[in-house]
Write a protein that holds these residues in place. Structure first.
Motif: not given
Length: 426
Positions: A21-23, A129-131, A376-381, A398-402
Motif C-alpha cells: 500500500s505504501d508504494h 496482490v496476494a500479500a 505474490f508478496l512476502g514469500l521466503p526467497w 516496490k518492485y511489484l509496484t514498478d
C-alpha cells in the motif's frame, strides 16, 4: 453487479500488505487492502507472549518510520511490532478494510481482471496482490498419532509455559522459534528435550555489530537463491533478553537434552536420526565462517572495531551430542506435551488461477506470477534472502509496484488507441 471496482486489490494487511500500500500510494495507483482480521494479526494472536523481533529496531522496520520510544539497538516486542504497522498504515493513509475475508479469486472470462468474492460482497480488480506472507498453514508432521492422547501444539499456538500440562516438553525444531520456546520452558523449571535439525547459526553480535549488519555489508542478504539443499534451513538466532547468540552447548549445559531430527514414533517411543553431531557441526561451521568473513572485511576496509578472539573458541561438545539419544520413551521421560516448531506451508485454495505448481506453490519470478495480473508478496526467497523480513518485503513491494506501473502504461496505450480509432470513425 459488483459491489466495488478497484484497480489493485491487495489481500492481507500484515507487513507485506502495508508495504504494498505504501508504494501504490506513492505512485498514485488506486487500490484497496482487505484483511480478514486486524492489521498485523499474526503478530498479535499467532505468536507467543514473550516474542520479540529477531532483528534490532534500526533494521527491522520500513524506511519511512522509526519505532516509537525504542532504542535503535533494542528488539521490539510482538505488540510493538503490531502497533508499528498500525501507525505506519495511519501515516500513509492506507485504504485498509478489516474484517473482510476473501473466499475466492477467479479470472474474468472475455475481459481483463478478476472477480473476487468476499464476505463483504464482490470486488472487481484489474490486479490482485496476494500479500498473505509465508506463515499460512502450520505444519505438524504426522509422526505422533492423536490417539495417543499426548497434547501436541504448533509453535504458532504456543503462548507461555503455563499453557502446557505439568511435566517435561519435547520441542521439535531448532530455528528461532524452537530455540526460544525451549529456552523459555527450561527457564520456567521444565525438563526440555529439543530436536535439532539443519540450521544456520550466526553470531548475534560480533565486534560491536549485530549480525544483520554483517549480513548486509557482506552481501548475504542479497543472495538470490539458497545453497543447494538449504532451501528450508532455518536461522537459529534470538532477540530475547536483549539478544544473544544461540549456543546449543550452552542450552545443553543449562539442562536441555539435545536430540537429532525426529523421524518416527511407535508405541510411545520417539526415534531420532543420528544426525545431531552433524547438524551441530554444520551450524558451528556456518558461525565460524561468518566470523572469518567479518574479520577479513574489517581488515580490508581498515575499520576500527574491537577484536573478539574468544568468539572463535567453541566449548566441548555436551554428552547428549557425543552419546546421542536415538530413542526416547516419552512416558518414561516424563514428556507430557510436544511443541512442533516445524514451520508453515502455503494455502492458496482461495486463489483459483493458473499460478501454482503441482505442489501448490506459487509459480513466480520475484513475485510476478505465471498468471498475468496476479502478484505474490512476502514469500521466503522471493527476490533475495531478506525477502521474508520486514525491511526485505518493503523492497519487494516496490518492485511489484514498478511492474504494475509498467503494465498500466501498456494498457493506457491500448485505451488511447481505442479512443483515437473512435475519433477517426466519428
Amino acid at each position: 453487479m459488483p459491489s466495488q471496482e478497484i484497480e489493485v486489490l491487495v489481500i492481507g494487511a500484515g507487513q507485506a500488505g502495508v508495504a504494498m500500500s505504501d508504494h501504490l500510494t506513492e505512485r498514485g495507483i488506486p487500490h484497496l487492502v482487505v484483511e480478514r482480521h486486524r492489521i498485523a494479526e499474526r503478530w498479535r494472536s499467532e505468536r507467543w507472549d514473550s516474542l520479540v523481533a529477531n532483528g534490532p529496531a534500526w533494521h527491522d522496520r520500513f524506511p519511512g518510520l522509526d519505532f516509537a520510544d525504542l532504542d535503535p539497538d533494542a528488539f521490539a516486542s510482538k505488540d510493538q511490532v503490531a502497533a508499528y504497522f498500525v501507525a505506519y498504515a495511519e501515516k500513509i493513509g492506507a485504504p485498509i478494510r478489516c474484517g473482510v475475508e476473501v473466499r475466492s479469486v477467479r479470472k474474468n472470462v472475455g475481459r481483463p481482471g478478476f472477480r473476487v468474492e468476499t464476505t463483504d460482497g464482490v470486488i472487481e480488480a484489474r490486479y490482485v496482490v496476494a500479500a498473505t506472507g509465508p506463515f499460512q498453514r502450520p505444519v505438524i508432521p504426522a509422526l505422533v498419532p492423536a490417539e495417543t492422547g499426548l497434547p501436541q501444539i504448533h509453535s504458532s499456538s504456543y503462548r507461555n509455559p503455563e499453557q502446557l500440562p505439568a511435566g517435561a516438553v519435547l520441542v521439535v525444531g531448532a530455528g528461532s522459534s524452537g530455540v526460544q520456546i525451549a529456552d523459555e520452558l527450561q527457564r520456567s523449571g521444565r525438563k526440555v528435550y529439543l530436536s535439532v535439525g539443519p540450521h544456520d547459526r550466526p553470531p548475534r553480535r560480533y565486534r560491536g555489530r549485530d549480525f544483520v549488519w554483517w549480513l548486509g555489508v557482506l552481501g548475504k542478504w542479497d543472495a538470490s537463491t539458497p545453497a543447494l539443499g538449504a532451501e528450508h534451513v532455518t536461522i537459529a538466532v534470538s532477540g530475547a533478553d536483549g539478544g544473544h547468540t544461540v549456543d546449543f552447548r550452552a542450552l545443553a549445559e543449562g539442562g536441555i537434552t539435545l536430540l537429532g531430527r525426529a523421524v518416527s514414533h511407535n508405541e510411545g517411543r520417539m526415534r531420532f536420526a543420528a544426525d545431531l553431531g552433524k547438524n551441530i557441526a554444520t551450524g558451528d561451521a556456518n558461525y565460524l565462517s561468518l566470523l572469518d568473513e567479518a574479520d577479513a572485511y574489517v581488515a580490508r576496509n581498515g575499520l576500527d572495531l574491537p577484536e573478539e578472539p574468544e568468539a572463535h573458541i567453541l566449548g566441548p561438545e555436551p554428552d547428549c551430542v557425543t552419546d546421542p539419544v536415538l530413542e526416547l520413551d516419552l512416558a518414561a521421560a516424563g514428556v507430557t506435551s510436544i511443541v512442533w516448531a516445524t514451520g508453515f506451508g502455503v494455502d492458496y485454495s482461495w486463489l483459483q488461477v493458473d499460478a501454482f505448481d503441482e505442489n501448490g506453490r506459487p509459480k513466480h519470478q520475484r513475485g510476478v506470477s505465471a498468471e498475468p495480473g496476479v502478484y505474490f508478496l512476502g514469500l521466503p526467497w522471493q527476490s533475495r534472502r531478506g525477502s521474508s523480513f520486514i525491511w526485505g518485503v518493503w523492497h519487494d513491494a516496490k518492485y511489484l509496484t514498478d511492474h504494475i506501473q509498467i503494465q498500466r502504461g501498456y494498457l493506457a496505450y491500448d485505451q488511447q488507441a481505442a479512443l483515437a480509432a473512435e475519433g477517426a470513425v466519428l
